[in-house]
Scaffold this motif. Structure first.
Motif, PDB file in Angstrom:
ATOM      1  N   PHE A 192       6.479   6.881   2.880  1.00 39.96           N
ATOM      2  CA  PHE A 192       5.252   6.471   2.206  1.00 39.96           C
ATOM      3  C   PHE A 192       4.992   5.164   2.844  1.00 39.96           C
ATOM      4  CE2 PHE A 192       6.705   9.030  -1.408  1.00 39.96           C
ATOM      5  CZ  PHE A 192       5.684   9.796  -1.588  1.00 39.96           C
ATOM      6  N   LEU A 193       6.129   4.447   3.598  1.00 44.29           N
ATOM      7  CA  LEU A 193       5.772   3.093   4.263  1.00 44.29           C
ATOM      8  C   LEU A 193       4.967   3.248   5.577  1.00 44.29           C
ATOM      9  CD1 LEU A 193       9.076   1.088   3.959  1.00 44.29           C
ATOM     10  CD2 LEU A 193       6.817   0.514   3.163  1.00 44.29           C
ATOM     11  N   MET A 194       5.251   4.433   6.105  1.00 41.59           N
ATOM     12  CA  MET A 194       4.805   4.852   7.407  1.00 41.59           C
ATOM     13  C   MET A 194       3.300   5.486   7.120  1.00 41.59           C
ATOM     14  SD  MET A 194       6.622   3.661   9.913  1.00 41.59           S
ATOM     15  CE  MET A 194       6.180   4.630  11.466  1.00 41.59           C
ATOM     16  N   ARG A 195       3.392   6.343   6.326  1.00 43.03           N
ATOM     17  CA  ARG A 195       2.155   7.190   5.992  1.00 43.03           C
ATOM     18  C   ARG A 195       1.205   6.466   5.192  1.00 43.03           C
ATOM     19  NH1 ARG A 195      -1.694   9.947   6.104  1.00 43.03           N
ATOM     20  NH2 ARG A 195      -2.265  12.043   6.487  1.00 43.03           N
ATOM     21  N   GLY A 196       1.727   5.811   4.254  1.00 46.30           N
ATOM     22  CA  GLY A 196       0.506   4.950   3.433  1.00 46.30           C
ATOM     23  C   GLY A 196      -0.233   5.809   2.511  1.00 46.30           C
ATOM     24  N   GLY A 197      -1.343   5.456   2.024  1.00 51.91           N
ATOM     25  CA  GLY A 197      -1.894   6.236   1.053  1.00 51.91           C
ATOM     26  C   GLY A 197      -1.666   5.961  -0.404  1.00 51.91           C
ATOM     27  N   VAL A 198      -0.455   5.045  -0.681  1.00 52.99           N
ATOM     28  CA  VAL A 198       0.004   4.832  -2.058  1.00 52.99           C
ATOM     29  C   VAL A 198       0.211   3.488  -2.153  1.00 52.99           C
ATOM     30  CG1 VAL A 198       0.815   7.093  -2.273  1.00 52.99           C
ATOM     31  CG2 VAL A 198       2.394   5.314  -1.339  1.00 52.99           C
ATOM     32  N   LEU A 199       0.076   2.808  -3.401  1.00 50.59           N
ATOM     33  CA  LEU A 199       0.122   1.389  -3.641  1.00 50.59           C
ATOM     34  C   LEU A 199      -0.569   0.652  -2.830  1.00 50.59           C
ATOM     35  CD1 LEU A 199       4.300   1.670  -3.898  1.00 50.59           C
ATOM     36  CD2 LEU A 199       2.398   1.748  -5.675  1.00 50.59           C
TER      37      LEU A 199
END
Length: 360
Positions: free
Chosen positions: A132-139
């Motif tokens: 999620f840190l690398m891909r993103g798209g959240v938060l």
């Protein structure tokens, strides 16, 4: 079993004296080699520290004319080596993802976390956090596709994924090859031998380029994950044979004793056979893990911008083409730090296992 006592310091010193200074020839050889080693060490220290250039202005001619290393290239191009094509304004995410994965790996090495639930929970948190840190798209994080990942973060992600996927797969393959049904054991043996007969580069190329041609479009996945699956299969094939070798030296009576106690197959494997197999196969297992980390550099062939490819790009500009030695030394130190840590941890596990046997 009572552990053997170590010889006193005087006896060890006498042994070293006999080995290196026992005769005129050995004394001359020892002194000559010591002089050569000290000379090489001094020259390396002078090049890397005393005569090195650490900062330069716009004019890099100072580095070109310097007698020592030009570490200014690392200061200016270090971000490219560590983060690859990842957007510069988001480098903090890549750095945080690397730190998270390293922290999870360190916690896994601590004995207090040695349980199936703790290890599974740690790596679930580590991988989800990394993704999620690398891909993103959240938060509120900007989405960044996998094709823009690179540098050290991509190397660590591939290595960790290969170990996490490949190790359980290796256990399954080793157990299936031990099956009493010849159809199952023969088929698994053929798969293992077939994978081991192929070079890793061909497997990575097939996973990245050829596999999509043979799969329907709805089954195609991201190229990165196909490469990780192929790499994991290669690792599992070798590790399965290592585990099978560790199981082969366990007396059959232990499994029969487990059956006599009414233990199920899963209980016998999980409580009796596999722990001993991993302990017996610890040295080659650590070696296989170290080799897997170093072989992550092969993904450069199929177009991934891992740490070695990032290093090639770091000195690929006209400004820094002369500083390739410094870049490769820096990358070598990165690999050395991880590989040396893995080997030292393996030695610690061997000593711990030997101590447990001595105290029984």
């Amino acid at each position: 079993m009572i552990p053997a006592r170590e010889p006193p310091a005087s006896a060890r010193f006498a042994g070293l004296k006999r080995t290196y200074f026992g005769s005129l020839a050995s004394t001359f050889t020892t002194i000559a080699l010591a002089i050569v080693i000290l000379w090489i060490a001094f020259e390396a220290f002078d090049w890397a520290v005393l005569s090195a250039v650490w900062q330069v202005s716009e004019d890099v001619s100072i580095c070109r004319e310097a007698a020592g290393a030009c570490w200014a290239v690392i200061g200016e191009r270090g971000r490219l080596i560590l983060f690859g094509l990842y957007p510069q304004e988001e480098h903090w995410r890549s750095a945080l993802a690397c730190i998270l994965l390293i922290v999870v790996a360190v916690l896994t090495c601590l004995p207090r976390f040695w349980s199936a639930r703790m290890i599974a929970g740690l790596w679930a948190i580590g991988f989800l956090g990394f993704y999620f840190l690398m891909r993103g798209g959240v938060l509120g994080l900007t989405p960044i596709p996998e094709r823009d990942w690179g540098g050290l973060a991509l190397t660590l992600f591939i290595f960790a994924s290969v170990i996490v996927i490949g190790m359980p797969l290796a256990v399954c393959l080793a157990l299936l090859r031990q099956s009493r049904l010849h159809v199952i054991s023969g088929t698994i043996g053929l798969i293992i031998d077939g994978v081991r007969a192929l070079p890793l580069l061909s497997i990575l190329f097939a996973a990245a380029v050829l596999l999509p041609l043979a799969l329907p479009q709805w089954l195609e996945t991201n190229q990165l994950y196909r490469v990780i699956c192929g790499f994991s299969l290669f690792f599992a094939a070798y590790q399965a044979e290592i585990i099978r070798g560790g199981m082969a030296v366990i007396p059959n009576g232990q499994d029969e004793a487990g059956q006599a106690l009414g233990l199920s197959y899963a209980q016998r494997m999980g409580l009796i056979i596999l722990p001993q197999a991993f302990r017996n196969a610890l040295p080659p297992t650590i070696n296989q893990v170290v080799v897997a980390f170093k072989e992550t550099s092969l993904v450069i062939i199929v177009g991934f911008f891992e740490v070695l490819a990032s290093g090639n790009a770091a000195y690929g500009t006209g400004r820094w083409t002369f500083a390739y030695v410094e870049v490769y030394v820096f990358i070598g130190l990165i690999y050395f730090s991880f590989v040396f840590s893995l080997s030292r941890y393996g030695a610690y596990l061997e000593r711990r296992g030997a101590g447990a046997v001595h105290h029984r």
